[in-house]
Scaffold this active site. Structure first.
Site, short mmCIF file in Angstrom:
data_model
loop_
_atom_site.label_atom_id
_atom_site.label_comp_id
_atom_site.label_asym_id
_atom_site.label_seq_id
_atom_site.Cartn_x
_atom_site.Cartn_y
_atom_site.Cartn_z
N GLU A 174 0.67 -1.25 -0.02
CA GLU A 174 0.15 0.03 -0.19
C GLU A 174 0.78 1.25 -0.01
OE1 GLU A 174 -3.23 -0.26 2.52
OE2 GLU A 174 -3.62 2.14 2.75
N LYS A 216 -7.51 -1.66 11.16
CA LYS A 216 -7.20 -2.01 9.76
C LYS A 216 -5.78 -1.04 9.57
CE LYS A 216 -6.22 -1.97 5.06
NZ LYS A 216 -5.46 -0.95 4.56
N ASP A 230 4.46 -14.93 11.39
CA ASP A 230 3.14 -15.11 10.98
C ASP A 230 2.07 -14.24 10.83
OD1 ASP A 230 0.89 -16.51 10.39
OD2 ASP A 230 1.18 -18.44 11.28
N HIS A 277 -2.66 10.36 0.51
CA HIS A 277 -2.76 9.05 -0.05
C HIS A 277 -2.65 8.85 -1.63
CE1 HIS A 277 -3.94 4.73 -0.06
NE2 HIS A 277 -4.81 4.82 -1.16
C1 MEV Z 1 -6.09 2.78 4.89
O1 MEV Z 1 -5.39 1.72 4.56
C2 MEV Z 1 -6.28 2.90 6.46
C3 MEV Z 1 -6.95 3.88 6.90
O2 MEV Z 1 -8.47 3.91 6.44
C4 MEV Z 1 -7.04 3.70 8.36
C5 MEV Z 1 -7.97 4.60 9.12
O3 MEV Z 1 -9.12 5.12 8.51
O4 MEV Z 1 -7.85 4.91 10.30
C6 MEV Z 1 -6.68 5.33 6.66
#
Ligand code: MEV
Length: 438
Positions: free
Chosen positions: A85, A278, A294, A391
């Site tokens: 990513e 995530k 792992d 991003h």
């Molecule tokens: C993207 O990989 C992760 C985010 O969505 C985490 C979040 O929203 O806190 C930017």
């Protein structure tokens, strides 16, 4: 329909590729070329990778990036991260730099206990079984002496074996709930070998014990648990609120309060918590992968921990008290710096070298910090500019690669989009303009 194949694993690598390419792809020659382009020229190295799993036909690359300047417990680390990513390493580096100037990260291991279980049924009297367990557990410990000798020298071993009555959950269901210390190893093989020996001892001794109805005891399975709530690490950052002064359009007080609110929302709302966590796993998984651990085990254990109180919630916490902003994470993490891939995979060895050969405990701290930093960076963007700005900037090269831009074209477009909003359309248009101008 393509017929199933018998004995695929017995084919040579070339034969496997031929079969896959001919049966499942439109351009068989192109498929073979792509697979072979990713073979390593160093035959020995390629063989090592071929032998990690069965039916290997090629390698699957992920970029290995470095997030420098992580100050953790007074020591500076450059953290290797394996991830696809585009914005993750940049975000980690930015958070590391931010906290480097504000005292760095403090991390602490709260426990290193691992867990494994022998699951079995017993259809007889529970108190007979309990008395039998009292007799058999010391024998189990003796029976694994050969397996545990080396681990004990390193400070690990079997810590406890406890009979648990689980008949409230499932008919006749009992288990031996066992705890282990595994020093610098993740310990899966050690734990599973011990558990399988415990199960054999249980069955053997049941046959010989006149007080137990042997035909009523059946071992179902023996396996470690990837849920390790007592193998836990905490990482934290804190600073005076006035030090949160990096943004033009938001005051440090407003920023701190919005950060606390963002965490509160992730605590209250599972839909948000999943995305919030995530983002944390972006940091943790990439360190776990780079160091040959792992990541599926880590993911499963961490998400179980995030739901331990009955609903899925945030893994991070934030507070404002007496003018201090505090931001922290507490997670279970079973990691190893010896055993498994660590001694085998050259990139894993190198990643551990870059981390200055950490112990398993130190690696737990580093991974937790990477998760916390990632969450800080994500929330910081979310409560200020939104994440798309950063991003998409990081994604710009991916867009240019998709559009098959040449190196000079990339340089020109990156320059052009320094202070412009990146969208796929805007980049495509700019590239077209550039091409028609030349
Ligand atoms: C993207 O990989 C992760 C985010 O969505 C985490 C979040 O929203 O806190 C930017």
């Amino acid at each position: 329909m393509t017929p199933p194949i018998e004995g695929f694993s017995k084919l040579s690598k070339e034969e496997k590729i031929d079969w896959i390419a001919a049966r499942f792809t439109d351009n068989s020659e192109e498929t073979k070329k792509t697979l072979k382009r990713y073979w390593n020229q160093d035959k020995q190295l390629q063989q090592l990778h071929d032998e990690f799993i069965e039916n290997t036909i090629s390698n699957y690359y992920l970029p290995l990036g470095i997030a420098p300047n992580f100050l953790i417990n007074g020591k500076v680390y450059a953290i290797p991260m394996a991830i696809e990513e585009s914005s993750v390493v940049a975000a980690a580096s930015k958070a590391a730099k931010f906290w480097l100037e504000r005292g760095g990260f403090k991390a602490e291991v709260l426990g290193t206990e691992k867990i494994g279980q022998v699951h079995f049924t017993y259809a007889g009297e529970a108190d007979q079984l309990e008395a039998f367990a009292g007799r058999v557990i010391p024998i189990m410990k003796k029976d694994v002496a050969d397996l545990t000798a080396k681990m004990e020298k390193r400070g690990g071993g079997v810590r406890s074996i406890e009979l648990r009555d689980k008949r409230m959950e499932l008919e006749d269901y009992f288990q031996l709930h066992c705890t282990f210390e595994t020093a610098d190893a993740m310990g899966a093989n050690f734990i599973n070998s011990c558990l399988e020996q415990f199960a054999q001892t249980l069955e053997r001794e049941a046959k010989n014990d006149p007080q137990i109805e042997e035909d009523k005891l059946e071992v179902i399975m023996s396996i470690l648990s990837n849920y390790v709530p007592n193998c836990r690490v905490r990482a934290e950052v804190s600073c005076k609120i006035e030090e949160l002064d990096e943004h033009d359009n938001i005051s440090p007080e407003q920023f701190a309060e919005k950060m606390v609110q963002a965490v509160a929302i992730a605590k209250a709302e599972p839909y948000r918590a999943v995305t919030h966590n995530k983002g944390i796993m972006n940091g943790i998984d990439s360190v776990v992968l780079a160091t040959g651990n792992d990541f599926r085990a880590v993911e499963a254990g961490i998400h179980a921990y995030a739901s331990k109180d009955g609903s899925y919630t945030s893994l991070t916490h934030a507070s404002i008290e007496n003018g201090i902003f505090r931001f922290w994470i507490e997670i279970p993490l079973a990691l190893g710096t010896v055993g498994g891939l660590t001694g085998l995979h050259p990139m894993v060895r190198l990643s551990l070298d870059i981390l200055q050969k950490p112990s398993a405990k130190e690696l737990m701290q580093i991974a937790a910090v990477a998760g916390l930093a990632q969450n800080f960076a994500a929330l910081r963007s979310l409560v200020t500019t939104g994440i798309q700005q950063g991003h998409m900037k990081m994604h710009l090269l991916n867009i240019l690669n998709q559009l098959k831009a040449s190196t000079p074209e990339k340089t020109a477009i990156v320059q052009l989009f320094r202070d412009r909003q990146v969208t796929h359309r805007a980049v495509a248009e700019a590239l077209e303009k550039l091409r028609s101008a030349s």
